[in-house]
Design an enzyme around this catalytic site. Structure first.
Site, PDB file in Angstrom:
ATOM      1  CG  ASP A  84      63.792  31.075 -25.420  1.00  0.00           C
ATOM      2  OD1 ASP A  84      63.221  30.050 -26.119  1.00  0.00           O
ATOM      3  OD2 ASP A  84      63.461  31.801 -24.662  1.00  0.00           O
ATOM      4  CG  ASN A 155      60.891  37.451 -15.096  1.00  0.00           C
ATOM      5  OD1 ASN A 155      60.799  37.380 -16.141  1.00  0.00           O
ATOM      6  ND2 ASN A 155      61.981  36.920 -14.496  1.00  0.00           N
ATOM      7  CG  HIS A 157      61.648  35.983 -19.229  1.00  0.00           C
ATOM      8  ND1 HIS A 157      61.874  35.150 -18.164  1.00  0.00           N
ATOM      9  CD2 HIS A 157      61.037  35.166 -20.134  1.00  0.00           C
ATOM     10  CE1 HIS A 157      61.107  33.872 -18.569  1.00  0.00           C
ATOM     11  NE2 HIS A 157      60.510  34.030 -19.905  1.00  0.00           N
ATOM     12  CD  GLU A 162      65.144  35.333 -16.779  1.00  0.00           C
ATOM     13  OE1 GLU A 162      63.995  36.159 -16.802  1.00  0.00           O
ATOM     14  OE2 GLU A 162      65.142  34.231 -16.487  1.00  0.00           O
TER      15      GLU A 162
HETATM   16  C1  GLP Z   1      59.592  30.855 -20.922  1.00  0.00           C
HETATM   17  C2  GLP Z   1      60.402  31.177 -22.499  1.00  0.00           C
HETATM   18  C3  GLP Z   1      59.768  32.469 -22.963  1.00  0.00           C
HETATM   19  C4  GLP Z   1      58.407  32.406 -22.782  1.00  0.00           C
HETATM   20  C5  GLP Z   1      58.030  32.629 -21.407  1.00  0.00           C
HETATM   21  C6  GLP Z   1      56.533  32.505 -21.362  1.00  0.00           C
HETATM   22  O1  GLP Z   1      60.395  30.793 -20.088  1.00  0.00           O
HETATM   23  N1  GLP Z   1      61.870  31.246 -22.548  1.00  0.00           N
HETATM   24  O2  GLP Z   1      60.315  32.283 -24.651  1.00  0.00           O
HETATM   25  O3  GLP Z   1      57.698  33.387 -23.722  1.00  0.00           O
HETATM   26  O4  GLP Z   1      58.810  31.964 -20.761  1.00  0.00           O
HETATM   27  O5  GLP Z   1      56.035  31.094 -21.030  1.00  0.00           O
HETATM   28  P1  GLP Z   1      54.702  30.617 -21.109  1.00  0.00           P
HETATM   29  O6  GLP Z   1      54.048  30.914 -22.324  1.00  0.00           O
HETATM   30  O7  GLP Z   1      54.562  28.993 -20.820  1.00  0.00           O
HETATM   31  O8  GLP Z   1      54.087  31.415 -20.109  1.00  0.00           O
END
Ligand code: GLP
Length: 266
Positions: A84, A155, A157, A162
């Site tokens: 992403d 959440n 995702h 989402e």
């Molecule tokens: C982000 C990314 C995801 C990631 C998730 C968790 O927004 N788009 O690809 O896996 O949220 O992030 P973190 O590892 O900082 O908790």
């Protein structure tokens, strides 16, 4: 002293390993990625990796760089496809996922620049749909992903897919596309951006369909703040309201690496 072996839970939703600490889990994830690269290169002369950003996989990239520097893994035959990118977002912005990847993996290893694919947060709005479709074609033309590294949002995702009210069939078919960010995602990203107002309203994300098509999916989740999303993904019904639960549909290809607090709801 070697780290204690993780606890293994065999569940219909996927194979789950529960570690005392995130460190050894990230080390194992990196070592599985290296093994996957070696296997794919031996079989087909190249390896295709789907990569994730966020705080969770940072130690994974550190270990991959260490193994590269130790002469144990070349990225010359590797092609990477990131999950992403925020939109709009310049690759020169330190908050961009392109900058994150450049700093943590692309620059320190011998990955050829033209084999590192990250969705482009600068394409004009009118070209976004075609850019996203092109990204899916690149993955397909490359022969599909040998391994997808995944984190999970609070959440539920995956990537920036989402929670939604879509049917399961519609959610499973989601391609790479532009999406609005969920308020919880924006709140979490605000820590990195300094304020909620600085977080872009939308992002580009690899879709659920190309993620689930990967031959192996490694999901990392650590800390109590992920416990609800992990429990929903592994124990809850398969529903687009918790995108992580869609991984249950390909359970035989999914491995979850958790720490005890993230696994508390299992
Ligand atoms: C982000 C990314 C995801 C990631 C998730 C968790 O927004 N788009 O690809 O896996 O949220 O992030 P973190 O590892 O900082 O908790």
């Amino acid at each position: 002293m070697p780290a204690p072996a993780p606890r293994r839970l065999d569940s219909a939703a996927g194979t789950v390993y529960i570690y005392d600490e995130p460190g050894p889990a990230c080390r194992d994830a990196a070592d599985q990625i290296v093994a996957c690269i070696h296997r794919a290169v031996a079989a087909r002369g190249r390896a295709n990796l789907g990569l994730a950003t966020g705080g969770t996989p940072i130690p994974v990239y550190r270990r991959l760089v260490d193994r590269h520097r130790a002469g144990e893994c070349s990225f010359a035959p590797v092609h990477t496809f990131n999950l992403d990118e925020f939109y709009p977002m310049s690759p020169c912005d330190p908050q961009s996922y392109r900058a994150y990847m450049h700093q943590r993996l692309f620059a320190p290893v011998d990955l050829p620049a033209n084999q590192a694919h990250v969705l482009d947060g600068t394409v004009p709005e009118a070209a976004v749909a075609e850019h996203c479709a092109q990204f899916d074609r690149w993955i397909a033309e490359a022969g599909g992903l040998d391994l997808q590294l995944l984190g999970i949002g609070r959440n539920g995702h995956i990537g920036f897919n989402e929670p939604s009210e879509l049917s399961v069939a519609e959610a499973l078919a989601l391609p790479t596309r532009r999406v609005p960010l969920h308020p919880m995602t924006t709140a979490d990203a605000a820590r990195d951006f300094g304020s909620t107002e600085s977080v872009p309203l939308t992002a580009l994300t690899v879709g659920v369909a190309p993620i689930l098509a990967a031959r192996t999916i490694l999901v990392l989740a650590f800390g109590a703040r992920k416990a609800e999303a992990v429990a929903g993904s592994l124990r809850g019904p398969i529903t687009a309201a918790c995108p992580g639960s869609l991984l249950q549909t390909v359970a035989d290809r999914v491995v979850w690496l958790l720490d005890e607090p993230a696994a508390a709801g299992l």
